[in-house]
Design a protein around this motif. Structure first.
Motif, PDB file in Angstrom:
ATOM      1  N   ALA A 166      -3.705   2.716  -9.921  1.00 18.12           N
ATOM      2  CA  ALA A 166      -3.491   2.722  -8.475  1.00 18.12           C
ATOM      3  C   ALA A 166      -2.063   3.152  -8.147  1.00 18.12           C
ATOM      4  O   ALA A 166      -1.815   3.880  -7.178  1.00 18.12           O
ATOM      5  N   GLU A 226       7.246  -8.114  -4.675  1.00 17.14           N
ATOM      6  CA  GLU A 226       7.306  -7.417  -3.391  1.00 17.14           C
ATOM      7  C   GLU A 226       8.077  -6.101  -3.557  1.00 17.14           C
ATOM      8  O   GLU A 226       7.628  -5.053  -3.124  1.00 17.14           O
ATOM      9  N   VAL A 257       5.686  -1.431  -9.454  1.00 19.47           N
ATOM     10  CA  VAL A 257       4.222  -1.424  -9.508  1.00 19.47           C
ATOM     11  C   VAL A 257       3.650  -1.842  -8.162  1.00 19.47           C
ATOM     12  O   VAL A 257       2.687  -1.261  -7.663  1.00 19.47           O
ATOM     13  N   ASP A 258       4.277  -2.830  -7.530  1.00 23.03           N
ATOM     14  CA  ASP A 258       3.792  -3.307  -6.238  1.00 23.03           C
ATOM     15  C   ASP A 258       4.058  -2.324  -5.120  1.00 23.03           C
ATOM     16  O   ASP A 258       3.177  -2.032  -4.321  1.00 23.03           O
ATOM     17  N   SER A 264       1.560   0.591  -5.796  1.00 20.44           N
ATOM     18  CA  SER A 264       0.121   0.379  -5.698  1.00 20.44           C
ATOM     19  C   SER A 264      -0.280  -0.109  -4.313  1.00 20.44           C
ATOM     20  O   SER A 264      -1.388   0.123  -3.873  1.00 20.44           O
ATOM     21  N   ARG A 265       0.629  -0.756  -3.617  1.00 19.55           N
ATOM     22  CA  ARG A 265       0.306  -1.153  -2.244  1.00 19.55           C
ATOM     23  C   ARG A 265       0.520  -0.007  -1.267  1.00 19.55           C
ATOM     24  O   ARG A 265       0.179  -0.109  -0.094  1.00 19.55           O
ATOM     25  N   GLY A 266       1.115   1.069  -1.736  1.00 19.07           N
ATOM     26  CA  GLY A 266       1.322   2.219  -0.875  1.00 19.07           C
ATOM     27  C   GLY A 266       2.513   2.059   0.056  1.00 19.07           C
ATOM     28  O   GLY A 266       2.577   2.685   1.106  1.00 19.07           O
ATOM     29  N   ASP A 267       3.483   1.215  -0.287  1.00 21.00           N
ATOM     30  CA  ASP A 267       4.641   0.992   0.576  1.00 21.00           C
ATOM     31  C   ASP A 267       5.644   2.135   0.489  1.00 21.00           C
ATOM     32  O   ASP A 267       6.180   2.578   1.493  1.00 21.00           O
TER      33      ASP A 267
END
Lengths: 452, 74, 269
Positions: free
Chosen positions: A356, A327, A331-332, A335-338
């Motif tokens: 990404a 979370e 990388v998360d 790539s999730r755009g947070d």
């Protein structure tokens, strides 16, 4: 050759996680370069030779040269405005600089993560899940008579690991060096490390977990079906023999490479190896240790742990640290755009992250710290050029076995150190955070006192 | 490489669901690199093939990726 | 009477909304609900900044919109009901101890980790770590039921201690890893390394699967208890065939590294 030559004894090489501290550097102070690095390996020699002083601006804002103060101001504004700023990198800088970065992240209520998350982060998770029986490399040198490398190629990634710590050195209980040791290598392909091994297990790709799990069953005295050969590429006979050797050694070591953490199974792969070491302790002394990559990535784990309680992937958005890899790891969050701003210190995610994540880095303001131009500094909104740790700046770095080692710099750099800029940035960020909480009418807002 | 009718120096396109990139071949003995395996260095090229999902661990799968290999005209 | 929250502004960074739960909102008026704080990244904002609120004083919540950036909805809820018409983000129903959550769309990672009791039903797919333990925590869900009609990804029921998880589609790798007890039923395909470190409990799958070398075959039999489970799942509209209800199952026991008391049941055609 100029006359102005300095010899630096017992200098430290900060290229890889071995952090060898027996370098003898010959420095040409006029040309500001290291002309000879005695004792260094091929990678160390390249590291020392490469880091010469390249002329260039100390700070760039959107690619334009700017004054250091302006760049610090701009970086502070960018970071304090963000709602979900992330801090990443930290593996190629001193512990002192890492500490400042943790403080900045705390003030801006951001998320801090180190290159551990894409290196041995899964081993860190496994360690929390199954525990770790650990050691220092000195113990390995003096005691280990069984050394196993799993999923790594130290001959090319950590050239002195074999000669300085684990295979050839003569120690207190290993007076004949390599003759007293059994060296086992597990890999999917033959590499430069293979010739060193007494036993080489060429495991089928992606079958490390199955192999380790079968070994655990054998260690515990259970039977394993002969179909294991078809599954993993290693015959039951070889495995049984290996397990017997492991049980009968005096001091065994399992070194884990990234072949375990970067493949399917991740933390469970390294967890299986750590659990195997734990199981073997029923019979003899056995330890497991990840072979860490960057110079001070172990320091990053240590500093982030003692400052926040967690090793990587730590979020401060609620004002207290929370840990959740998957979370809050970089990388998360990318790539999730947070993430909506990034502070990247001494690392180049734009060159090795999944596409990404790189695409998102292009969309958000990035503040980068690096000793040279990198893919990340090119896309950065504010890019600082800093001096190299271990060559131009002193401080502390941790070896892969969590042993802190002092750095002895060779020559001065015209660029400031990461720590100097981060300290200035921290001061400015702190001022801005206080001003912001006052302007919002929260006169009693709790902002931690600056760490000195 | 024989199987795919490739020789040293040929360009191949490596692709999977995430992306693709073009690499140059270099052969290895079958003993060293078993059939069906390709070795590439970690870096900008491998980034294109890495999926960003980390399975709740923070680590993208960066090794042991399944790719399709096609020969491309140099 | 229900409280309805419909998303009018998509958050640009993750929004943490533990507050959206009957425990916190049931006794409040519409105006009070609007003023409740949610965390938008590191900023404190109110529900009204993102949601249009209608209704008041009810233990039934209805959420509308694409909530995939909104985390922690229904954390620790103990009663009432949340209906979500759309996708929803991570940590839905963390440690809930009662009540029900029904999601019409997909859910993110960490669905109902460490739940104690209650019920979660997801009509779409779920992410990783369904009903699992948080990192570093010894036990996952202690009870309750999680029904997913679609697929789930890795580590379903990691270290679960009791309760039931049902996956209508396929599950990812390490289903039921380090499981202590409880039941996982997968109607589609299992990923690899199912039940690694399984201590007790059952993993049931309707498809054949290659198991770890530490699992041993014991027999083919007709488990009586499974009929009750499958009939119940059939009533929920999951695709259970008659022959599966009365069917024969291969029983594999393991994980031999642990107690060898767990079982994996594979439907025997």
């Amino acid at each position: 050759m100029s006359e102005n030559i300095k010899i630096v004894k017992n200098a430290t090489c900060t290229f890889c996680g071995c952090v060898c501290d027996d370098m003898e550097l010959t420095v040409d102070l006029d040309k500001k370069q290291i002309i000879k690095a005695k004792n260094a390996c091929v990678l160390g020699r390249a590291w020392f030779a490469e880091h010469t002083i390249q002329e260039g601006p100390v700070a760039l804002i959107d690619g334009k040269e700017s004054k250091l103060e302006d760049a610090i101001e701009e970086a502070a504004q960018t970071l304090t405005k963000a709602k979900f700023p992330i801090t990443y990198g930290l593996s190629d800088t001193t512990c002192e600089a890492q500490r400042q970065a943790v403080a900045i992240t705390d003030f801006i209520r951001g998320t801090i993560d180190t290159t551990t998350s894409v290196c041995h982060g899964p081993s860190g998770l496994a360690f929390q899940g199954v525990g770790e029986s650990t050691m220092t490399l000195g113990e390995v040198k003096n005691r280990a008579d069984f050394v196993m490398y799993w999923g790594g190629n130290p001959a090319e990634s950590h050239p002195r690991h074999f000669t300085r710590y684990s295979v050839t050195p003569k120690g207190m209980f290993t007076p004949n060096g390599k003759k007293d040791r059994t060296v086992v290598l597990v890999d999917v392909r033959r590499t430069a490390s293979t010739p060193v091994a007494d036993i080489f297990l060429q495991v089928k790709p992606g079958k490390d977990f199955e192999l380790a799990w079968a070994m655990r069953a054998l260690v515990k005295g259970h039977t394993v079906d002969a179909s294991i050969e078809e599954e993993t590429g290693i015959s039951l006979e070889v495995l049984t023999d290996l397990v017997e050797r492991m049980k009968n050694c005096n001091y065994g070591v399992l070194f884990m490479g990234m072949g375990l953490t970067m493949t399917r199974g991740r933390h469970f792969n390294s967890g299986a190896i750590m659990a195997l070491a734990t199981d073997l302790n029923e019979f003899t002394h056995f330890v497991a240790k990840p072979v860490r990559g960057h110079g001070n990535v172990t320091g990053a784990d240590n500093v982030v742990s003692w400052q926040t309680g967690y090793p990587f992937g730590v979020n401060f958005s609620k004002g207290y640290p929370r840990f959740n890899p998957g979370e809050f790891t970089t990388v998360d969050t990318l790539s999730r755009g947070d993430a909506d701003a990034a502070l990247i210190i001494a690392s180049d995610p734009a060159a090795n992250f999944p596409q990404a994540a790189i695409n998102h880095l292009h969309k958000i303001p990035v503040v980068s710290f690096d000793t040279k131009e990198t893919a990340t500094s090119q896309l950065a909104h504010v890019a600082f050029r800093t001096s190299t740790y271990g060559i131009n700046t002193g401080g502390t770095a941790y070896r892969m076995d969590d042993v802190p080692i002092t750095l002895r710099p060779a020559f001065e750099s015209p660029f400031p150190s990461d720590e100097e800029i981060l300290t200035a940035l921290k001061k400015r960020v702190h001022e801005l955070v206080i001003a912001k909480s006052r302007s919002q009418g929260a006169g009693t807002a709790k902002v931690a006192a600056p760490i000195r | 490489m024989l199987r795919l009718n490739l020789s040293d120096g040929d360009s191949v396109r490596l692709s999977n669901n995430t992306g693709e990139f073009i690499a140059t071949c270099k052969s290895k003995k079958i003993k060293d690199l078993p059939t069906g395996l390709i070795f590439i260095a970690y870096g900008p090229s491998s980034s294109r093939l890495m999926e960003s999902d980390t399975g709740g661990s923070g680590m993208p799968i960066s090794k042991n990726l399944r790719v399709q290999v096609e020969k491309v005209a140099a | 009477m229900t409280i309805s929250l419909s998303l009018h502004t998509q958050p640009d960074v993750p929004l943490e909304a533990e507050l959206i739960s009957p425990d916190k909102l049931a006794g409040l008026t519409t105006a009070e609900i609007e003023k409740q704080t949610v965390e938008h990244g590191n900023q404190k904002t109110t529900i009204a900044d993102f949601f249009t609120v209608a209704g008041e004083k009810s233990d039934s919540l209805v959420l509308e919109g694409d909530l995939s950036k909104i985390k922690h909805i229904g954390s620790g809820m103990s009663f009432g009901k949340i209906n979500i018409n759309g996708d929803v983000g991570a940590h839905l129903g963390t440690a809930m101890s009662g009540g029900e959550i029904v999601v019409e769309g997909n859910v993110g990672d960490w669905l109902a980790p460490e739940m104690l009791a209650g019920r979660v039903e997801v009509k779409g797919n779920a992410g990783h770590m369904v009903g699992s333990a948080y990192r570093g925590s010894p036990a996952g869900i202690l009870g309750g039921e999680i029904i997913i009609h679609g697929n789930a990804r890795n580590e379903v029921g990691h270290a679960m201690r009791n309760g039931m998880i049902v996956i209508g589609g396929d599950s990812g790798d390490f289903t039921g890893v380090n499981m202590l007890a409880g039941t996982i039923i997968v109607l589609g395909e299992l990923g690899i390394r199912t039940g690694a470190g399984l201590r007790r409990g059952s993993v049931v799958c309707m498809k054949n699967s290659k198991l770890l070398p530490t699992f041993s075959y014991s027999c083919v039999y007709q488990p009586t208890y499974l009929r009750l489970y499958l009939l119940y799942l059939q009533s929920l509209g999951l695709g259970i065939r008659e022959e599966q209800i009365m069917g024969h199952y291969e029983r594999w026991c393991g994980d031999i590294i642990e107690f060898n008391r767990g079982e994996i049941l594979l439907y025997h055609e």
